[in-house]
Motif scaffolding. Structure first.
Motif, PDB file in Angstrom:
ATOM      1  N   LEU A  84      50.350  38.221  44.591  1.00 40.39           N
ATOM      2  CA  LEU A  84      51.041  37.178  45.163  1.00 40.39           C
ATOM      3  C   LEU A  84      50.421  35.673  45.198  1.00 40.39           C
ATOM      4  N   TYR A  85      49.159  35.683  45.339  1.00 45.98           N
ATOM      5  CA  TYR A  85      48.394  34.223  45.211  1.00 45.98           C
ATOM      6  C   TYR A  85      47.347  34.003  44.135  1.00 45.98           C
ATOM      7  N   GLY A  86      47.331  34.938  43.360  1.00 43.73           N
ATOM      8  CA  GLY A  86      46.339  34.783  42.252  1.00 43.73           C
ATOM      9  C   GLY A  86      46.684  34.126  40.961  1.00 43.73           C
ATOM     10  N   CYS A  87      45.881  33.816  40.199  1.00 43.85           N
ATOM     11  CA  CYS A  87      46.157  32.952  39.163  1.00 43.85           C
ATOM     12  C   CYS A  87      46.772  33.982  37.885  1.00 43.85           C
TER      13      CYS A  87
ATOM     14  N   ARG B  59      45.535  26.280  49.202  1.00 43.62           N
ATOM     15  CA  ARG B  59      46.068  24.805  48.685  1.00 43.62           C
ATOM     16  C   ARG B  59      44.758  24.242  48.115  1.00 43.62           C
ATOM     17  N   ARG B  60      43.701  24.383  48.723  1.00 41.25           N
ATOM     18  CA  ARG B  60      42.541  23.313  48.002  1.00 41.25           C
ATOM     19  C   ARG B  60      41.752  24.285  47.049  1.00 41.25           C
ATOM     20  N   PHE B  61      41.899  25.587  46.955  1.00 41.52           N
ATOM     21  CA  PHE B  61      41.343  26.470  46.024  1.00 41.52           C
ATOM     22  C   PHE B  61      42.632  26.927  44.990  1.00 41.52           C
ATOM     23  N   THR B  62      42.895  26.128  43.998  1.00 39.61           N
ATOM     24  CA  THR B  62      44.119  26.222  43.015  1.00 39.61           C
ATOM     25  C   THR B  62      43.730  27.485  42.268  1.00 39.61           C
ATOM     26  N   LYS B  63      42.743  27.869  41.945  1.00 38.68           N
ATOM     27  CA  LYS B  63      42.289  28.841  40.804  1.00 38.68           C
ATOM     28  C   LYS B  63      41.684  29.853  41.792  1.00 38.68           C
ATOM     29  N   ARG B  64      42.697  30.990  41.793  1.00 40.91           N
ATOM     30  CA  ARG B  64      42.094  32.140  42.664  1.00 40.91           C
ATOM     31  C   ARG B  64      42.149  33.302  41.560  1.00 40.91           C
ATOM     32  N   LEU B  65      40.841  33.882  41.323  1.00 37.10           N
ATOM     33  CA  LEU B  65      40.777  34.845  40.391  1.00 37.10           C
ATOM     34  C   LEU B  65      40.337  36.003  41.078  1.00 37.10           C
ATOM     35  N   PHE B  66      41.071  37.276  40.747  1.00 39.31           N
ATOM     36  CA  PHE B  66      40.724  38.642  41.278  1.00 39.31           C
ATOM     37  C   PHE B  66      39.432  38.915  40.387  1.00 39.31           C
ATOM     38  N   VAL B  67      38.376  39.809  40.829  1.00 34.91           N
ATOM     39  CA  VAL B  67      37.600  40.045  39.831  1.00 34.91           C
ATOM     40  C   VAL B  67      37.664  41.864  40.126  1.00 34.91           C
ATOM     41  N   PRO B  68      38.232  42.738  39.024  1.00 31.41           N
ATOM     42  CA  PRO B  68      38.268  43.895  39.676  1.00 31.41           C
ATOM     43  C   PRO B  68      37.051  44.657  39.401  1.00 31.41           C
ATOM     44  N   LEU B  69      37.021  46.001  39.949  1.00 28.76           N
ATOM     45  CA  LEU B  69      35.835  46.894  39.694  1.00 28.76           C
ATOM     46  C   LEU B  69      35.712  47.134  38.211  1.00 28.76           C
ATOM     47  N   PRO B  70      34.367  47.334  38.055  1.00 28.44           N
ATOM     48  CA  PRO B  70      34.253  47.444  36.568  1.00 28.44           C
ATOM     49  C   PRO B  70      34.594  48.847  35.587  1.00 28.44           C
ATOM     50  N   GLN B  71      35.216  48.350  34.802  1.00 25.74           N
ATOM     51  CA  GLN B  71      35.786  49.473  33.793  1.00 25.74           C
ATOM     52  C   GLN B  71      34.731  50.352  33.481  1.00 25.74           C
ATOM     53  N   HIS B  72      34.922  51.502  32.728  1.00 28.30           N
ATOM     54  CA  HIS B  72      34.019  52.406  32.162  1.00 28.30           C
ATOM     55  C   HIS B  72      33.045  51.814  31.196  1.00 28.30           C
ATOM     56  N   ALA B  73      33.486  51.240  30.206  1.00 23.62           N
ATOM     57  CA  ALA B  73      32.427  50.586  29.268  1.00 23.62           C
ATOM     58  C   ALA B  73      31.553  49.574  30.225  1.00 23.62           C
ATOM     59  N   THR B  74      32.178  48.766  31.076  1.00 28.87           N
ATOM     60  CA  THR B  74      31.378  47.842  31.730  1.00 28.87           C
ATOM     61  C   THR B  74      30.162  48.400  32.671  1.00 28.87           C
TER      62      THR B  74
ATOM     63  N   ALA C 224      33.857  32.781  47.018  1.00 26.97           N
ATOM     64  CA  ALA C 224      33.974  34.259  46.990  1.00 26.97           C
ATOM     65  C   ALA C 224      34.259  34.874  48.307  1.00 26.97           C
ATOM     66  N   THR C 225      35.271  35.708  48.259  1.00 26.31           N
ATOM     67  CA  THR C 225      35.366  36.499  49.531  1.00 26.31           C
ATOM     68  C   THR C 225      35.865  37.791  49.141  1.00 26.31           C
ATOM     69  N   ASN C 226      35.610  38.718  50.112  1.00 25.50           N
ATOM     70  CA  ASN C 226      36.360  40.204  49.792  1.00 25.50           C
ATOM     71  C   ASN C 226      37.526  40.423  50.768  1.00 25.50           C
ATOM     72  N   ARG C 227      37.854  39.056  51.440  1.00 27.66           N
ATOM     73  CA  ARG C 227      39.050  39.152  52.497  1.00 27.66           C
ATOM     74  C   ARG C 227      39.791  37.803  52.362  1.00 27.66           C
ATOM     75  N   PRO C 228      40.499  37.983  50.933  1.00 27.83           N
ATOM     76  CA  PRO C 228      41.384  36.656  50.765  1.00 27.83           C
ATOM     77  C   PRO C 228      42.595  36.827  51.835  1.00 27.83           C
ATOM     78  N   GLN C 229      43.071  37.972  52.151  1.00 26.33           N
ATOM     79  CA  GLN C 229      44.172  37.744  53.163  1.00 26.33           C
ATOM     80  C   GLN C 229      43.765  37.063  54.216  1.00 26.33           C
ATOM     81  N   GLU C 230      42.419  36.950  54.629  1.00 25.60           N
ATOM     82  CA  GLU C 230      42.250  35.919  55.888  1.00 25.60           C
ATOM     83  C   GLU C 230      42.152  34.487  55.594  1.00 25.60           C
ATOM     84  N   LEU C 231      42.442  34.070  54.307  1.00 29.53           N
ATOM     85  CA  LEU C 231      42.579  32.792  53.888  1.00 29.53           C
ATOM     86  C   LEU C 231      43.652  32.061  54.423  1.00 29.53           C
ATOM     87  N   ASP C 232      43.605  31.054  55.158  1.00 30.52           N
ATOM     88  CA  ASP C 232      44.788  30.386  55.581  1.00 30.52           C
ATOM     89  C   ASP C 232      45.679  29.464  54.528  1.00 30.52           C
ATOM     90  N   ASP C 233      46.968  29.092  54.713  1.00 31.86           N
ATOM     91  CA  ASP C 233      47.491  28.024  53.575  1.00 31.86           C
ATOM     92  C   ASP C 233      46.634  26.871  53.154  1.00 31.86           C
TER      93      ASP C 233
END
Length: 152
Positions: free
Chosen positions: A146-149, A35-50, A22-31
Motif C-alpha cells: 500500500l505505502y512502500g516505494c 508524507r514526510r518520509f517519501t521513500k518507504r522501503l521494506f527490508v524483507p527477511l534474509p533469503q537462503h544465500a543471505t 526504521a520501524t517494525n510497526r509502520p502501520q502505526e505511522l500516521d499520514d
C-alpha cells in the motif's frame, strides 16, 4: 514533537541532510509522518544465500568446524529468521564450547577450547525461535504494497 523538530531541519545550499528512520510497526505511522518520509522501503527477511553469508560473517572471528553443507543446512533450518535472530543463534552456538568446559574453564587456555560445530548451531536454533510471526510478516508485506516505494 518529532514532526515539529523534523520540519525545522534545514540545510544550506552547500550541505544536505538525510534522515533515515526504521520501524517494525509502520502501520502505526500516521499520514503526516508518511508524507514526510517519501521513500518507504521494506527490508524483507534474509533469503537462503543471505543467511549463509550472515552466519559466515557472524562467526568469521571464531574457531569453527563448518563445511559448506553445514552452512547450507543451517540456512535451511533458519528460514523465517531475521538478521537479529541469526545473531542470537550464532552467539548461543559460540557459547556451547565454553559451557562444555564446565569447571575446567578456569584452567583451559583459549587455544584449547573446541571449535563451534554444526551441532552447536542446530542446538542453538532449537532453543531460539524466530522473533517474527508469519501473520506479522504478512501485515508488513501488505503495508508495503500500500505505502512502500516501488522497486523502480
Amino acid at each position: 514533537e518529532f514532526l515539529v523538530q523534523f520540519d525545522g531541519v534545514s540545510t544550506s545550499a552547500d550541505s544536505r541532510v538525510v534522515v533515515v528512520a526504521a520501524t517494525n510497526r509502520p502501520q502505526e505511522l500516521d499520514d503526516a509522518v508518511r508524507r514526510r518520509f517519501t521513500k518507504r522501503l521494506f527490508v524483507p527477511l534474509p533469503q537462503h544465500a543471505t543467511r549463509i553469508q550472515l552466519v559466515s560473517q557472524l562467526l568469521k572471528d571464531q574457531k569453527t568446524q563448518l563445511a559448506a553443507r553445514d552452512l547450507q543446512e543451517i540456512a535451511h533450518i533458519t528460514d523465517g529468521y531475521s538478521g537479529s535472530d541469526l545473531a542470537a543463534v550464532c552467539k548461543e552456538a559460540a557459547m556451547a564450547p565454553i559451557r562444555d568446559l564446565g569447571s575446567r574453564i578456569q584452567t583451559v587456555q583459549a587455544s584449547q577450547v573446541r571449535a563451534i560445530t554444526a551441532h552447536d548451531l542446530r542446538r542453538a536454533v532449537a532453543g531460539i525461535r524466530p522473533s517474527g510471526a508469519p501473520d506479522q510478516l504478512k501485515a508488513l508485506e501488505e503495508w508495503d504494497a500500500l505505502y512502500g516505494c516501488s522497486s523502480g
